[in-house]
Write an enzyme that holds these catalytic residues in place. Structure first.
Site, PDB file in Angstrom:
ATOM      1  CD  GLU A 148      30.107  47.537  40.855  1.00 13.66           C
ATOM      2  OE1 GLU A 148      28.997  47.032  40.633  1.00 13.66           O
ATOM      3  OE2 GLU A 148      30.572  47.649  42.004  1.00 13.66           O
TER       4      GLU A 148
ATOM      5  CG  ASN B 183      28.924  43.180  46.147  1.00 16.36           C
ATOM      6  OD1 ASN B 183      28.942  42.032  45.694  1.00 16.36           O
ATOM      7  ND2 ASN B 183      30.008  43.785  46.578  1.00 16.36           N
TER       8      ASN B 183
ATOM      9  CG  HIS C  34      34.114  47.486  43.609  1.00 15.13           C
ATOM     10  ND1 HIS C  34      32.878  46.900  43.547  1.00 15.13           N
ATOM     11  CD2 HIS C  34      34.827  46.749  44.488  1.00 15.13           C
ATOM     12  CE1 HIS C  34      32.846  45.848  44.342  1.00 15.13           C
ATOM     13  NE2 HIS C  34      34.025  45.733  44.925  1.00 15.13           N
TER      14      HIS C  34
ATOM     15  CB  SER D  70      33.284  45.576  48.665  1.00 14.48           C
ATOM     16  OG  SER D  70      34.468  44.989  48.340  1.00 14.48           O
TER      17      SER D  70
HETATM   18  N1  LIG Z   1      38.577  40.323  48.697  1.00 14.03           N
HETATM   19  C1  LIG Z   1      37.635  40.624  47.824  1.00 14.03           C
HETATM   20  O1  LIG Z   1      36.942  39.754  47.255  1.00 14.03           O
HETATM   21  C2  LIG Z   1      37.383  42.074  47.481  1.00 14.03           C
HETATM   22  C3  LIG Z   1      36.782  42.385  46.254  1.00 14.03           C
HETATM   23  C4  LIG Z   1      36.599  43.734  45.912  1.00 14.03           C
HETATM   24  C5  LIG Z   1      36.991  44.731  46.799  1.00 14.03           C
HETATM   25  N2  LIG Z   1      37.563  44.378  48.003  1.00 14.03           N
HETATM   26  C6  LIG Z   1      37.989  45.491  48.877  1.00 14.03           C
HETATM   27  O2  LIG Z   1      39.393  45.655  48.731  1.00 14.03           O
HETATM   28  C7  LIG Z   1      39.978  46.099  49.961  1.00 14.03           C
HETATM   29  C8  LIG Z   1      41.090  45.148  50.367  1.00 14.03           C
HETATM   30  O3  LIG Z   1      40.581  43.845  50.473  1.00 14.03           O
HETATM   31  P1  LIG Z   1      41.548  42.556  50.450  1.00 14.03           P
HETATM   32  O4  LIG Z   1      40.657  41.370  50.321  1.00 14.03           O
HETATM   33  O5  LIG Z   1      42.647  42.749  49.483  1.00 14.03           O
HETATM   34  O6  LIG Z   1      42.134  42.608  51.950  1.00 14.03           O
HETATM   35  P2  LIG Z   1      43.476  41.940  52.494  1.00 14.03           P
HETATM   36  O7  LIG Z   1      43.243  41.754  53.948  1.00 14.03           O
HETATM   37  O8  LIG Z   1      43.887  40.767  51.659  1.00 14.03           O
HETATM   38  O9  LIG Z   1      44.585  43.086  52.283  1.00 14.03           O
HETATM   39  C9  LIG Z   1      44.575  44.313  52.958  1.00 14.03           C
HETATM   40  C10 LIG Z   1      46.014  44.808  53.050  1.00 14.03           C
HETATM   41  O10 LIG Z   1      45.978  46.150  53.523  1.00 14.03           O
HETATM   42  C11 LIG Z   1      47.057  46.330  54.444  1.00 14.03           C
HETATM   43  N3  LIG Z   1      46.726  47.472  55.304  1.00 14.03           N
HETATM   44  C12 LIG Z   1      45.840  47.512  56.338  1.00 14.03           C
HETATM   45  N4  LIG Z   1      45.769  48.768  56.834  1.00 14.03           N
HETATM   46  C13 LIG Z   1      46.619  49.521  56.092  1.00 14.03           C
HETATM   47  C14 LIG Z   1      46.982  50.906  56.103  1.00 14.03           C
HETATM   48  N5  LIG Z   1      46.439  51.750  56.986  1.00 14.03           N
HETATM   49  N6  LIG Z   1      47.851  51.345  55.171  1.00 14.03           N
HETATM   50  C15 LIG Z   1      48.385  50.500  54.263  1.00 14.03           C
HETATM   51  N7  LIG Z   1      48.114  49.175  54.222  1.00 14.03           N
HETATM   52  C16 LIG Z   1      47.229  48.698  55.120  1.00 14.03           C
HETATM   53  C17 LIG Z   1      47.181  44.996  55.149  1.00 14.03           C
HETATM   54  O11 LIG Z   1      48.477  44.821  55.675  1.00 14.03           O
HETATM   55  C18 LIG Z   1      46.895  44.019  54.008  1.00 14.03           C
HETATM   56  O12 LIG Z   1      48.081  43.628  53.346  1.00 14.03           O
HETATM   57  C19 LIG Z   1      38.816  46.212  50.941  1.00 14.03           C
HETATM   58  O13 LIG Z   1      38.336  47.529  50.930  1.00 14.03           O
HETATM   59  C20 LIG Z   1      37.770  45.269  50.364  1.00 14.03           C
HETATM   60  O14 LIG Z   1      36.456  45.621  50.725  1.00 14.03           O
HETATM   61  C21 LIG Z   1      37.790  43.086  48.353  1.00 14.03           C
END
Ligand SMILES: NC(=O)c1ccc[n+]([C@@H]2O[C@H](COP(=O)([O-])OP(=O)(O)OC[C@H]3O[C@@H](n4cnc5c(N)ncnc54)[C@H](O)[C@@H]3O)[C@@H](O)[C@H]2O)c1
Length: 483
Positions: free
Chosen positions: A156, A194, A144, A123
């Site tokens: 995106e 954002n 994204h 993000s």
């Molecule tokens: N949550 C949101 O609203 C949102 C929206 C758009 C983008 N994002 C982006 O998406 C990504 C994930 O966010 P999320 O909310 O799903 O997080 P989350 O914490 O729910 O999930 C992350 C997952 O990644 C795993 N993980 C961590 N390190 C790892 C590695 N080295 N290899 C493999 N797996 C690994 C963790 O075990 C976990 O299951 C981030 O980059 C975030 O910025 C989040």
């Protein structure tokens, strides 16, 4: 059309909220999906979560049982990176940390075929910086999604400095083939949504800090007059003040402390207090209390509501001999000084259909009795009336003008096209109208005059008009000169 065919295997790394959602989207589109997570059992838990979400679709009659089974059969949990080698598209959705992401991308590149596309769902991190550690940074791209990925329409598609144009096309077309609206943009802090959404929160916080109106009034005007689906304070409470504050801080820092993105001390205070919003039971609102009854003003046909009909037609209104004008950024007191007559200003309204509330402010020369008759006149047409303090641009106009200004700034710097910006704000954050179109509907000279009035009043370079906006307005004025 360069979308990946459904024969292409899609690998997702990170089986959390976003990774699972993206896995579901890709499997629903017909791809075989490999779901990987570094933590023992997390990939299987991710698949179980998808199964539960599909089961609820089946119970609501929105999905056939057989189709659910086919989708689930396509999702395979994987416990080691070696298992991802056959993927044509790799989408990373792990922890938001540059070094952790870079390490993972290098590991994936070592195993992936030469044609594989390496996409990140980050993000806030730079696609250029994530790609920099790769042997072939041309194949790294931002993809994204918004949360929850199966429901939110927008993707995106973000180009880093090295990303190849062909890969941008493939990812945009693939996102469309998955039922999404794809917008292309350049990797700059906050991408489109954002970044351009920052003033929605930032202006509301400043308007509150300046005492223009209280939280409930600001939220009601933004929804009932501005047509936004959620007011800024209700939305910050839903997102979580910690998350919303962190995004603002990250965009502020990434822009070398540009005051346009300056975070709010009031929001920091809430975060420090642990008042994070809905998830902690208290934020700007207290969620232990029963919600107040929805404000549902009566609506009738426009012909029975002469004031509304005049507002809808953009006609000047007079009640009790006093002009009621839409704010152009000047305060009511300033206008009274200029015109030599008392005036009442009203805030920006999206449209008169379904209008439930109007914000007004009276200049000092309007007597209490006259103001009372004006308020009664508006209420007689079924409108709730919110009186606000006399600050430049009022509430809805000030916020929308700042959204438009930010959109023109992004356009000037070629972050995305005007069409992509409008689409992104409509589908990424459900704005009723894209900011560029909205600016044109209001009239760009009025938007510019609101921003200039805020700048004159505050001398805060947060309110400097975008050169892009100013150039368009100057051009429009030159074209309007008699030949
Ligand atoms: N949550 C949101 O609203 C949102 C929206 C758009 C983008 N994002 C982006 O998406 C990504 C994930 O966010 P999320 O909310 O799903 O997080 P989350 O914490 O729910 O999930 C992350 C997952 O990644 C795993 N993980 C961590 N390190 C790892 C590695 N080295 N290899 C493999 N797996 C690994 C963790 O075990 C976990 O299951 C981030 O980059 C975030 O910025 C989040």
């Amino acid at each position: 059309m360069t979308a990946l065919s459904t024969d292409a295997i899609v690998a997702i790394a990170g089986a959390g909220a976003m990774g699972s959602g993206i896995a579901q989207v890709a499997a629903e589109a017909g791809h075989h999906v490999l779901l990987f997570d570094a933590f023992e059992g997390a990939a299987q838990r991710g698949r179980d979560g998808i199964a539960a979400s599909l089961a609820s679709q089946v119970s609501k009659g929105r999905l056939e049982r057989a189709e659910r089974d086919r989708i689930l059969d396509r999702i395979q949990p994987v416990n080691h990176l070696d298992g991802l080698a056959d993927a044509r598209l790799f989408v990373e959705a792990i922890t938001e940390d540059l070094e952790i992401k870079r390490t993972l991308f290098r590991e994936v590149e070592r195993r992936a075929g030469p044609e594989a596309i390496l996409a990140t769902n980050t993000s806030s991190l730079s696609i250029t910086a994530i790609a920099a550690g790769l042997n072939d940074p041309r194949r790294c791209v931002g993809m994204h999604f918004f949360n929850p990925a199966p429901l939110m329409k927008l993707v995106e598609v973000v180009a880093g400095t090295a990303t190849s144009a062909a890969i941008i096309d493939t990812i945009a077309d693939t996102a469309e083939a998955w039922g999404k609206k794809a917008v292309r943009c350049r990797s700059t802090p906050g991408f489109i949504v954002n970044r351009i959404a920052r003033p929605y929160y930032g202006e509301a916080l400043r308007i509150l800090e300046e005492g223009v109106a209280d939280i409930a009034t600001i939220d009601s005007l933004m929804t009932q007059s501005g047509g936004f689906r959620m007011g800024p304070f209700a939305l910050m409470d839903l997102i979580g003040n910690d998350v919303n504050f962190a995004v603002t801080c990250s965009i502020f820092e990434a822009n070398f402390s540009d005051p346009r993105y300056r975070p709010s001390l009031m929001q920091k205070d809430l975060v420090d207090a642990g008042w994070l919003g809905r998830k902690s039971g208290r934020g700007f609102y207290d969620y232990s209390e029963k919600p107040s009854a929805a404000n549902d003003a009566s609506s009738g046909s426009l012909s029975n509501r002469p004031t509304l009909a005049a507002l809808g037609a953009g006609r000047a209104l007079r009640i009790d001999g006093i002009s009621i004008l839409q704010t152009d950024g000047r305060s009511a007191a300033e206008l009274e000084l200029t015109m030599g007559l008392p005036v009442v200003l009203h805030d920006l309204i999206l449209n008169t259909d379904g209008l439930k509330r109007i914000g007004i402010v009276a200049s000092p020369g309007v007597s209490d009795e006259a103001l009372c008759r004006i308020v009664n006149g508006l209420q007689a047409e079924g409108l709730e009336v919110s009186q606000v303090a006399d600050h430049p641009g009022m509430i809805v106009m000030r916020t929308v003008a700042m959204l438009v200004n930010e959109a023109f700034e992004a356009l000037l710097h070629k972050v995305a096209s005007a069409q992509a910006i409008d689409l992104a704000m409509r589908f990424g954050v459900n704005y009723p109208v894209g900011p560029i179109e909205w600016g044109e509907r209001i009239g760009l000279p009025i938007v510019l005059s609101v921003i200039e009035a805020l700048f004159d009043a505050t001398r805060d370079s947060r309110y400097r008009p975008s050169l892009g906006l100013r150039n368009v307005v100057t051009r429009q004025r030159a074209l309007a000169l008699p030949a």
